[in-house]
Design a protein around this motif. Structure first.
Motif, PDB file in Angstrom:
ATOM      1  N   ASN A  82       0.812  -1.217   0.000  1.00 46.30           N
ATOM      2  CA  ASN A  82       0.000   0.000   0.000  1.00 46.30           C
ATOM      3  C   ASN A  82       0.845   1.267   0.000  1.00 46.30           C
ATOM      4  N   TRP A  83       2.161   1.097   0.168  1.00 49.24           N
ATOM      5  CA  TRP A  83       3.058   2.246   0.244  1.00 49.24           C
ATOM      6  C   TRP A  83       3.831   2.482  -1.051  1.00 49.24           C
ATOM      7  N   ILE A  84       3.469   1.782  -2.110  1.00 47.78           N
ATOM      8  CA  ILE A  84       4.248   1.911  -3.347  1.00 47.78           C
ATOM      9  C   ILE A  84       4.215   3.340  -3.884  1.00 47.78           C
ATOM     10  N   LEU A  85       3.089   4.032  -3.716  1.00 46.94           N
ATOM     11  CA  LEU A  85       3.007   5.416  -4.184  1.00 46.94           C
ATOM     12  C   LEU A  85       3.916   6.324  -3.356  1.00 46.94           C
ATOM     13  N   ALA A  86       3.987   6.050  -2.053  1.00 42.03           N
ATOM     14  CA  ALA A  86       4.912   6.808  -1.200  1.00 42.03           C
ATOM     15  C   ALA A  86       6.348   6.603  -1.667  1.00 42.03           C
ATOM     16  N   GLY A  87       6.658   5.376  -2.081  1.00 39.94           N
ATOM     17  CA  GLY A  87       7.991   5.090  -2.608  1.00 39.94           C
ATOM     18  C   GLY A  87       8.279   5.868  -3.874  1.00 39.94           C
ATOM     19  N   GLU A  88       7.273   5.998  -4.737  1.00 41.45           N
ATOM     20  CA  GLU A  88       7.455   6.804  -5.947  1.00 41.45           C
ATOM     21  C   GLU A  88       7.720   8.268  -5.595  1.00 41.45           C
ATOM     22  N   TYR A  89       7.017   8.762  -4.593  1.00 35.33           N
ATOM     23  CA  TYR A  89       7.220  10.152  -4.185  1.00 35.33           C
ATOM     24  C   TYR A  89       8.625  10.358  -3.650  1.00 35.33           C
ATOM     25  N   VAL A  90       9.129   9.362  -2.911  1.00 36.45           N
ATOM     26  CA  VAL A  90      10.491   9.443  -2.390  1.00 36.45           C
ATOM     27  C   VAL A  90      11.491   9.555  -3.531  1.00 36.45           C
ATOM     28  N   GLN A  91      11.252   8.839  -4.617  1.00 34.09           N
ATOM     29  CA  GLN A  91      12.155   8.907  -5.765  1.00 34.09           C
ATOM     30  C   GLN A  91      12.260  10.332  -6.308  1.00 34.09           C
ATOM     31  N   TYR A  92      11.146  11.032  -6.302  1.00 33.38           N
ATOM     32  CA  TYR A  92      11.143  12.417  -6.786  1.00 33.38           C
ATOM     33  C   TYR A  92      11.744  13.378  -5.765  1.00 33.38           C
ATOM     34  N   LEU A  93      11.548  13.089  -4.482  1.00 31.64           N
ATOM     35  CA  LEU A  93      12.000  13.999  -3.425  1.00 31.64           C
ATOM     36  C   LEU A  93      13.451  13.774  -3.024  1.00 31.64           C
ATOM     37  N   ALA A  94      13.996  12.592  -3.308  1.00 32.81           N
ATOM     38  CA  ALA A  94      15.315  12.206  -2.805  1.00 32.81           C
ATOM     39  C   ALA A  94      16.437  13.183  -3.142  1.00 32.81           C
ATOM     40  N   PRO A  95      16.531  13.704  -4.363  1.00 31.04           N
ATOM     41  CA  PRO A  95      17.636  14.646  -4.643  1.00 31.04           C
ATOM     42  C   PRO A  95      17.608  15.874  -3.747  1.00 31.04           C
ATOM     43  N   GLY A  96      16.429  16.445  -3.545  1.00 32.55           N
ATOM     44  CA  GLY A  96      16.324  17.610  -2.668  1.00 32.55           C
ATOM     45  C   GLY A  96      16.638  17.277  -1.232  1.00 32.55           C
ATOM     46  N   LEU A  97      16.203  16.089  -0.787  1.00 32.13           N
ATOM     47  CA  LEU A  97      16.485  15.667   0.582  1.00 32.13           C
ATOM     48  C   LEU A  97      17.965  15.348   0.767  1.00 32.13           C
ATOM     49  N   PHE A  98      18.614  14.925  -0.315  1.00 34.54           N
ATOM     50  CA  PHE A  98      20.062  14.712  -0.261  1.00 34.54           C
ATOM     51  C   PHE A  98      20.784  16.016   0.035  1.00 34.54           C
ATOM     52  N   PHE A  99      20.419  17.075  -0.682  1.00 30.06           N
ATOM     53  CA  PHE A  99      21.052  18.368  -0.449  1.00 30.06           C
ATOM     54  C   PHE A  99      20.720  18.899   0.951  1.00 30.06           C
ATOM     55  N   MET A 100      19.515  18.629   1.411  1.00 29.80           N
ATOM     56  CA  MET A 100      19.148  19.034   2.759  1.00 29.80           C
ATOM     57  C   MET A 100      20.030  18.323   3.792  1.00 29.80           C
ATOM     58  N   PHE A 101      20.248  17.017   3.592  1.00 27.96           N
ATOM     59  CA  PHE A 101      21.108  16.247   4.486  1.00 27.96           C
ATOM     60  C   PHE A 101      22.531  16.784   4.463  1.00 27.96           C
ATOM     61  N   LEU A 102      22.984  17.171   3.283  1.00 29.91           N
ATOM     62  CA  LEU A 102      24.355  17.645   3.114  1.00 29.91           C
ATOM     63  C   LEU A 102      24.587  19.000   3.774  1.00 29.91           C
ATOM     64  N   VAL A 103      23.584  19.866   3.732  1.00 32.58           N
ATOM     65  CA  VAL A 103      23.777  21.256   4.149  1.00 32.58           C
ATOM     66  C   VAL A 103      23.306  21.550   5.566  1.00 32.58           C
ATOM     67  N   ASN A 104      22.255  20.891   6.011  1.00 34.66           N
ATOM     68  CA  ASN A 104      21.697  21.218   7.331  1.00 34.66           C
ATOM     69  C   ASN A 104      22.731  21.208   8.467  1.00 34.66           C
ATOM     70  N   PRO A 105      23.604  20.200   8.550  1.00 35.81           N
ATOM     71  CA  PRO A 105      24.588  20.219   9.641  1.00 35.81           C
ATOM     72  C   PRO A 105      25.566  21.389   9.553  1.00 35.81           C
ATOM     73  N   LEU A 106      25.746  21.921   8.341  1.00 35.04           N
ATOM     74  CA  LEU A 106      26.696  23.015   8.126  1.00 35.04           C
ATOM     75  C   LEU A 106      26.047  24.388   8.229  1.00 35.04           C
ATOM     76  N   ALA A 107      24.712  24.409   8.311  1.00 30.74           N
ATOM     77  CA  ALA A 107      23.983  25.676   8.306  1.00 30.74           C
ATOM     78  C   ALA A 107      24.277  26.522   9.535  1.00 30.74           C
ATOM     79  N   SER A 108      24.748  25.877  10.604  1.00 28.20           N
ATOM     80  CA  SER A 108      25.074  26.635  11.813  1.00 28.20           C
ATOM     81  C   SER A 108      26.265  27.569  11.593  1.00 28.20           C
ATOM     82  N   SER A 109      26.926  27.460  10.443  1.00 31.76           N
ATOM     83  CA  SER A 109      28.002  28.402  10.108  1.00 31.76           C
ATOM     84  C   SER A 109      27.488  29.837  10.162  1.00 31.76           C
ATOM     85  N   ALA A 110      26.240  30.034   9.731  1.00 33.08           N
ATOM     86  CA  ALA A 110      25.656  31.374   9.755  1.00 33.08           C
ATOM     87  C   ALA A 110      25.490  31.878  11.185  1.00 33.08           C
ATOM     88  N   LEU A 111      25.117  30.976  12.095  1.00 31.87           N
ATOM     89  CA  LEU A 111      24.982  31.364  13.504  1.00 31.87           C
ATOM     90  C   LEU A 111      26.338  31.657  14.125  1.00 31.87           C
TER      91      LEU A 111
END
Length: 206
Positions: free
Chosen positions: A115-144
């Motif tokens: 029943n989650w196959i559609l959620a899996g398809e959505y993840v395929q579309y969202l994954a690149p953006g979430l990758f960049f979020m994972f990459l940058v979020n820990p470093l965002a405290s540089s601004a602080l």
């Protein structure tokens, strides 16, 4: 003096947290209103399953980075070597898992629950953006670390406004949900790339 120096912190940060909390909810709320509750539920599943471990790992690395960045900036006036080191670590950790999600998330989700196959398809579309979020979020405290609270506010507002514009466009252009997710991913990726570039500049003492 110290009071005037930090006077903008509460105003800028409270507004940025407000915009951040809103833009994170915009996609699910819009999908529920425009495409239907079922699709919003699938999107919520996709987002939660990926975002939860994403945030856990990013926060743990981010806490270590922030502490070391503060120490290095106080003693050396920059922390760019640390910034680059953590970027490489994050990229190495994330590139394969997120790459696999782009190609196989639908199969993985369907294997767990058909029943989650559609959620899996959505993840395929969202994954690149979430990758960049994972990459940058820990470093965002540089601004602080550099007390660049205005940048944090402008970035959060820009993301909020972009998500809002995309949703309005998707409504009136009657685009499909998959194209809507592609637009979100493009905007998210670009924002996090810009944030990384600015944070790198901050890490160099600029």
């Amino acid at each position: 003096n110290t009071v005037s120096r930090y006077a903008s912190f509460p105003k800028h940060l409270s507004l940025s947290y407000l915009f951040s909390s809103i833009f994170q909810q915009i996609p699910t709320l819009f999908v529920a209103a425009h495409y239907g509750a079922f699709y919003a539920g699938q999107l919520a599943i996709a987002t939660q399953i990926i975002a939860a471990p994403n945030a856990l790992v990013a926060n743990a690395i981010g806490d270590v980075f922030r502490k070391e960045a503060i120490d290095q900036y106080r003693t050396e006036g920059s922390f760019s070597d640390l910034f680059k080191k953590i970027t490489i670590v994050l990229f190495s950790v994330a590139v394969i898992p997120f790459g696999l999600l782009v190609f196989f998330a639908d199969d993985v989700f369907a294997f767990y629950d058909e029943n989650w196959i559609l959620a899996g398809e959505y993840v395929q579309y969202l994954a690149p953006g979430l990758f960049f979020m994972f990459l940058v979020n820990p470093l965002a405290s540089s601004a602080l670390v550099r007390e660049k609270t205005k940048f944090i506010l402008v970035w959060s507002f820009s993301m909020f406004l972009s998500f809002l514009i995309i949703s309005v466009y998707a409504k009136y252009a009657e685009v499909g949900i998959h194209f809507y997710l592609i637009l979100l991913t493009i905007v998210r990726s670009l924002h996090y790339l810009v944030e990384w570039l600015y944070c790198y500049r901050f890490s160099k003492g600029e």
